[in-house]
Each structure stands twice: as C-alpha cells, then as structure tokens.
Design a protein around this motif. Structure first.
Motif, PDB file in Angstrom:
ATOM      1  N   VAL A   1      60.197  59.036  67.672  1.00 49.39           N
ATOM      2  CA  VAL A   1      61.577  59.165  68.140  1.00 49.39           C
ATOM      3  C   VAL A   1      61.953  57.960  68.993  1.00 49.39           C
ATOM      4  N   ALA A   2      61.052  57.571  69.889  1.00 50.73           N
ATOM      5  CA  ALA A   2      61.330  56.421  70.751  1.00 50.73           C
ATOM      6  C   ALA A   2      61.525  55.152  69.925  1.00 50.73           C
ATOM      7  N   LEU A   3      60.692  54.966  68.920  1.00 44.77           N
ATOM      8  CA  LEU A   3      60.807  53.780  68.073  1.00 44.77           C
ATOM      9  C   LEU A   3      62.129  53.780  67.320  1.00 44.77           C
ATOM     10  N   HIS A   4      62.506  54.925  66.786  1.00 45.46           N
ATOM     11  CA  HIS A   4      63.780  55.008  66.072  1.00 45.46           C
ATOM     12  C   HIS A   4      64.948  54.732  67.015  1.00 45.46           C
TER      13      HIS A   4
ATOM     14  N   ASP B   1      68.142  54.772  74.434  1.00 48.48           N
ATOM     15  CA  ASP B   1      66.676  54.717  74.484  1.00 48.48           C
ATOM     16  C   ASP B   1      66.134  55.745  75.470  1.00 48.48           C
ATOM     17  N   PRO B   2      65.015  56.382  75.133  1.00 52.02           N
ATOM     18  CA  PRO B   2      64.340  57.190  76.154  1.00 52.02           C
ATOM     19  C   PRO B   2      63.898  56.283  77.303  1.00 52.02           C
ATOM     20  N   VAL B   3      63.769  56.864  78.490  1.00 47.06           N
ATOM     21  CA  VAL B   3      63.372  56.054  79.638  1.00 47.06           C
ATOM     22  C   VAL B   3      61.861  56.012  79.804  1.00 47.06           C
ATOM     23  N   PHE B   4      61.141  56.904  79.096  1.00 46.59           N
ATOM     24  CA  PHE B   4      59.690  56.990  79.277  1.00 46.59           C
ATOM     25  C   PHE B   4      59.089  57.753  78.106  1.00 46.59           C
ATOM     26  N   GLN B   5      57.817  57.446  77.804  1.00 46.89           N
ATOM     27  CA  GLN B   5      57.074  58.170  76.782  1.00 46.89           C
ATOM     28  C   GLN B   5      55.821  58.774  77.417  1.00 46.89           C
TER      29      GLN B   5
ATOM     30  N   ALA C   1      53.484  50.166  62.535  1.00 48.18           N
ATOM     31  CA  ALA C   1      54.804  49.545  62.638  1.00 48.18           C
ATOM     32  C   ALA C   1      54.659  48.060  62.947  1.00 48.18           C
ATOM     33  N   GLU C   2      55.439  47.231  62.265  1.00 47.38           N
ATOM     34  CA  GLU C   2      55.318  45.776  62.440  1.00 47.38           C
ATOM     35  C   GLU C   2      55.710  45.338  63.842  1.00 47.38           C
ATOM     36  N   ASP C   3      56.697  45.985  64.418  1.00 48.67           N
ATOM     37  CA  ASP C   3      57.231  45.542  65.713  1.00 48.67           C
ATOM     38  C   ASP C   3      57.369  46.736  66.643  1.00 48.67           C
ATOM     39  N   LEU C   4      56.646  46.699  67.746  1.00 47.12           N
ATOM     40  CA  LEU C   4      56.728  47.766  68.741  1.00 47.12           C
ATOM     41  C   LEU C   4      57.409  47.293  70.029  1.00 47.12           C
ATOM     42  N   SER C   5      57.944  46.094  69.999  1.00 43.35           N
ATOM     43  CA  SER C   5      58.579  45.568  71.209  1.00 43.35           C
ATOM     44  C   SER C   5      59.812  46.377  71.561  1.00 43.35           C
ATOM     45  N   GLY C   6      60.124  46.417  72.839  1.00 49.38           N
ATOM     46  CA  GLY C   6      61.328  47.075  73.298  1.00 49.38           C
ATOM     47  C   GLY C   6      61.218  48.572  73.480  1.00 49.38           C
ATOM     48  N   LEU C   7      60.033  49.146  73.222  1.00 53.49           N
ATOM     49  CA  LEU C   7      59.886  50.581  73.430  1.00 53.49           C
ATOM     50  C   LEU C   7      59.853  50.900  74.924  1.00 53.49           C
ATOM     51  N   PRO C   8      60.156  52.145  75.285  1.00 55.40           N
ATOM     52  CA  PRO C   8      60.139  52.528  76.696  1.00 55.40           C
ATOM     53  C   PRO C   8      58.716  52.471  77.255  1.00 55.40           C
TER      54      PRO C   8
ATOM     55  N   GLY D   1      44.569  56.566  69.450  1.00 53.97           N
ATOM     56  CA  GLY D   1      45.476  56.621  70.593  1.00 53.97           C
ATOM     57  C   GLY D   1      45.335  55.406  71.484  1.00 53.97           C
ATOM     58  N   GLU D   2      44.092  54.996  71.728  1.00 50.10           N
ATOM     59  CA  GLU D   2      43.868  53.836  72.590  1.00 50.10           C
ATOM     60  C   GLU D   2      44.260  52.540  71.893  1.00 50.10           C
ATOM     61  N   GLU D   3      44.085  52.487  70.593  1.00 53.76           N
ATOM     62  CA  GLU D   3      44.525  51.308  69.854  1.00 53.76           C
ATOM     63  C   GLU D   3      46.051  51.208  69.870  1.00 53.76           C
ATOM     64  N   TYR D   4      46.714  52.358  69.804  1.00 55.11           N
ATOM     65  CA  TYR D   4      48.178  52.332  69.880  1.00 55.11           C
ATOM     66  C   TYR D   4      48.639  51.859  71.254  1.00 55.11           C
ATOM     67  N   ALA D   5      47.974  52.338  72.299  1.00 56.07           N
ATOM     68  CA  ALA D   5      48.314  51.889  73.650  1.00 56.07           C
ATOM     69  C   ALA D   5      48.139  50.375  73.778  1.00 56.07           C
ATOM     70  N   GLN D   6      47.084  49.840  73.170  1.00 48.79           N
ATOM     71  CA  GLN D   6      46.861  48.396  73.226  1.00 48.79           C
ATOM     72  C   GLN D   6      47.946  47.648  72.452  1.00 48.79           C
ATOM     73  N   ARG D   7      48.360  48.210  71.305  1.00 46.32           N
ATOM     74  CA  ARG D   7      49.453  47.594  70.541  1.00 46.32           C
ATOM     75  C   ARG D   7      50.730  47.556  71.359  1.00 46.32           C
ATOM     76  N   LEU D   8      51.001  48.631  72.081  1.00 48.86           N
ATOM     77  CA  LEU D   8      52.186  48.653  72.934  1.00 48.86           C
ATOM     78  C   LEU D   8      52.093  47.561  73.995  1.00 48.86           C
ATOM     79  N   ALA D   9      50.933  47.462  74.641  1.00 48.75           N
ATOM     80  CA  ALA D   9      50.754  46.445  75.684  1.00 48.75           C
ATOM     81  C   ALA D   9      50.908  45.048  75.109  1.00 48.75           C
ATOM     82  N   ASP D  10      50.318  44.809  73.941  1.00 49.31           N
ATOM     83  CA  ASP D  10      50.409  43.503  73.298  1.00 49.31           C
ATOM     84  C   ASP D  10      51.842  43.162  72.908  1.00 49.31           C
ATOM     85  N   SER D  11      52.668  44.204  72.744  1.00 46.07           N
ATOM     86  CA  SER D  11      54.068  44.009  72.370  1.00 46.07           C
ATOM     87  C   SER D  11      54.976  43.886  73.588  1.00 46.07           C
ATOM     88  N   GLY D  12      54.377  43.871  74.762  1.00 49.42           N
ATOM     89  CA  GLY D  12      55.164  43.704  75.979  1.00 49.42           C
ATOM     90  C   GLY D  12      55.698  44.989  76.571  1.00 49.42           C
ATOM     91  N   VAL D  13      55.234  46.123  76.079  1.00 43.02           N
ATOM     92  CA  VAL D  13      55.686  47.416  76.598  1.00 43.02           C
ATOM     93  C   VAL D  13      54.813  47.800  77.801  1.00 43.02           C
TER      94      VAL D  13
END
Length: 351
Positions: A203-206, A214-218, A272-279, A295-307
C-alpha cells in the motif's frame, strides 16, 4: 461442552506458564540454539505445548479448517481484553462490496491523533479482525493512537490481488474520511504482521507512486516480502517453529497459484525496481522465523534506497509472537518495544 473444554485448556496453559522457571525448563526441554541464537524459554515452552496438543502448523487440509484452527488458538491465547480501549465495528465501502473493519482508540483519547491502518497476518488465507483484536487494542492503548483494523478478502476464494485491492481501498477510505476517523490526512500510518506487513508496504509503495497521500510511517512485523525465493532462514527454521515450510507453500499456493506471476512487485515487494520515497519504516523480524531473511533483506533494500528504516531482529522469538503476548512476558516485552518504535516514528511525522 467445547467452550468449557477451551476454558479449561486456557487455564491450564496459563498455569503452566506461571510455574517456576526450572519447572518450565523441564517441560520445554533443553535450550534450543541455532544459527548463533538461543530460543527464548517462553517461545520454546509454547511450541512444546502446541506439539503436545497436535497443533504444530498453521495450514490444514482445507482453508476453513485452518481458519477454525486460528480462531481456536486466538480463544486460548487471548482471554482478557485490554482495558481502557473503545472499539467500534464499521464497514468500508469498496467497488467489490463492503469490508468489515474495527476502529480502536484509548478511552481517554478525545482529541485527534495519528491513525494506524492495520492489516492482519495469516498468509492471506486465515486470520480476521478477531485474531488480531488484542494486538490492535494493545497498539492503540500503549501508542496513544487510533487503529483501524481491516478485514480484507481471503484466498483461495479471492486470490491475488484481491487482498491488496481491499487494502488500498481501506487506506484510501482512511485518507478520505480522516476527520471522521479522528485523525488528519498527514497523520496516517500503515502496518501489519506477516502477510499483513506485505500488504502494508505494498500500500505504501502504491501510494508514493500515485495521487494518494503518502503514509507517514510503516510498521512491518515479520513481513512477507518475496514469494519467489527460498532463503537460508526458510531452510533453517522451516520445521518446528510454528510457521513451517509446508505452511508457506500452502499459503502462497492459495493466494497466487501461478508461480510465474509471483514476481509481481505488488506481491514480492522486495523485487520492486525502485523503493525510493517510501515512508520511514520499522521492520521487526524474529530470529527463529522462516521469513526472517526476506524481511531483513527488504529492510536493507529500503535503507539502500534512502528510506529511513530501523531493522530489529528479536533473535530469541518465533513467527507470530505478537499474538501470544497475553501468555508469557517475553512476548509482551517485545510488543512493548514495537509500540515504542511506533510512537517514535509517528512523533517524527511532518507537522
């Protein structure tokens, strides 16, 4: 008669957990150490009791039997409601019919507050508003916020992307009706556990890629993030730790039976190709959980995307621990920490 039996079983369960630690250790068995982690005694004892009762996994021969199994587990694990919380059932209109929902608020909260739109776990097949009623009450009371729990459609009756469509409709409803729900459009977060965590971050990505606010937090609690790949944690913890390897196959087969379509980033958000800009996100994982690594790999992807993201592994716990917080102190301690992260994340939202 079955109700009386359940009451007796629930009392026996709590009686066992109230025994002195040496007695609980004797029942649970020798400490379990795996992958440099030691399973909490509370978690090991719960697993031992489940094994003795013959309920060692979440799946069943039919979805309805699995759903009844979860309903029964909920009745055994949650015997007293959280005090001081007002809950009101409501419906959310969507293009596919009305969704059941439940709005929670602390009794003393009479002004506006942040709102968490919460999606329950259960592999997109089991679970409902009642299975996560205790969790939502706990989050509302101790985070001092409102929580809107959403009863999305379940598979296999309604397969992917039905659950996501419903989740998006519920989030849009929250945004459009923010004032009536006691919040504001810029104070709405999304969250969930397991499959619900998957729905929340989808939902946040969409939202970040559409006209939706945008949601303020996930708040993502041991989320499912990739339906295409078997990671090391699934091999290590695929049997004997509540959520099994067979369960995971059973759930995904019901939700998205077409294997080639499981790479859809709406389902496998990790792809997802681009996770930037997520809350900003808080991603909680459990050490003895087949879902841990994704789950931890997703968290790392978020961090790498600047989230901004906090990745927290509760290394001594198992999948589903938030639903057992009434049974043993270790589960409740972890949930209190999650509440603290939620409060902190919401306090940083834009004014």
């Amino acid at each position: 008669m079955s109700k009386v039996r359940e009451l007796v079983e629930a009392a026996a369960l709590r009686g066992i957990f109230a025994l002195p630690r040496p007695a609980r250790r004797l029942i649970a068995g020798r400490p379990i150490r795996l992958d440099g982690q030691e399973l909490a005694l509370d978690a090991q004892l719960l697993l031992k009791l489940q094994k003795l009762s013959g309920q060692e996994q979440l799946s069943a021969p039919t979805p309805e039997l699995a759903r009844e199994g979860m309903r029964r587990a909920t009745r055994l694990l949650t015997t007293s409601p959280v005090n001081g919380v007002v809950a009101a059932d409501r419906t959310i209109p969507t293009e596919n019919g009305e969704l059941p929902a439940r709005l929670y608020r602390p009794r003393e909260l009479t002004t506006t507050s942040p709102l968490l739109v919460f999606f329950h776990g259960g592999g997109w097949v089991i679970g409902d508003l009642n299975s996560h009623d205790d969790v939502c009450r706990f989050l509302a009371k101790h985070a001092g916020i409102r929580v809107l729990s959403v009863g999305y459609r379940l598979a296999p009756e309604f397969r992917f992307p039905a659950a996501l469509d419903d989740s998006l409709a519920a989030y849009r409803y929250a945004v459009d009706n923010a004032a009536e729900l006691g919040t504001s459009r810029d104070s709405i977060a999304v969250g969930g556990d397991s499959a619900g965590g998957n729905l929340a971050t989808s939902v946040a990505l969409h939202a970040t890629r559409s006209e939706l606010a945008d949601p303020v937090f996930q708040l993502l609690i041991y989320p499912t993030a990739d339906g295409t790949t078997r990671r090391r944690s699934r091999e290590l913890f695929g049997n004997g730790f509540l959520l099994t390897d067979a369960d995971m196959t059973w759930f995904i087969d019901h939700y998205q039976p077409e294997v080639e379509l499981r790479a859809d980033p709406r389902l496998s958000v990790l792809l997802a190709e681009d996770l930037s800009g997520l809350p900003p996100a808080y991603v909680a994982t459990a050490g003895f959980d087949p879902l841990r690594d994704e789950g931890e790999e997703y968290a790392q992807r978020l961090a790498d995307s600047g989230v901004p993201v906090i990745s927290r592994r509760f290394e001594d716990l198992i999948h589903g621990f938030i639903n057992a917080r009434q049974v043993a102190p270790r589960f409740q301690e972890a949930l209190f920490e999650i509440v603290g992260a939620l409060r902190a994340g919401l306090s940083l939202r834009k004014s």
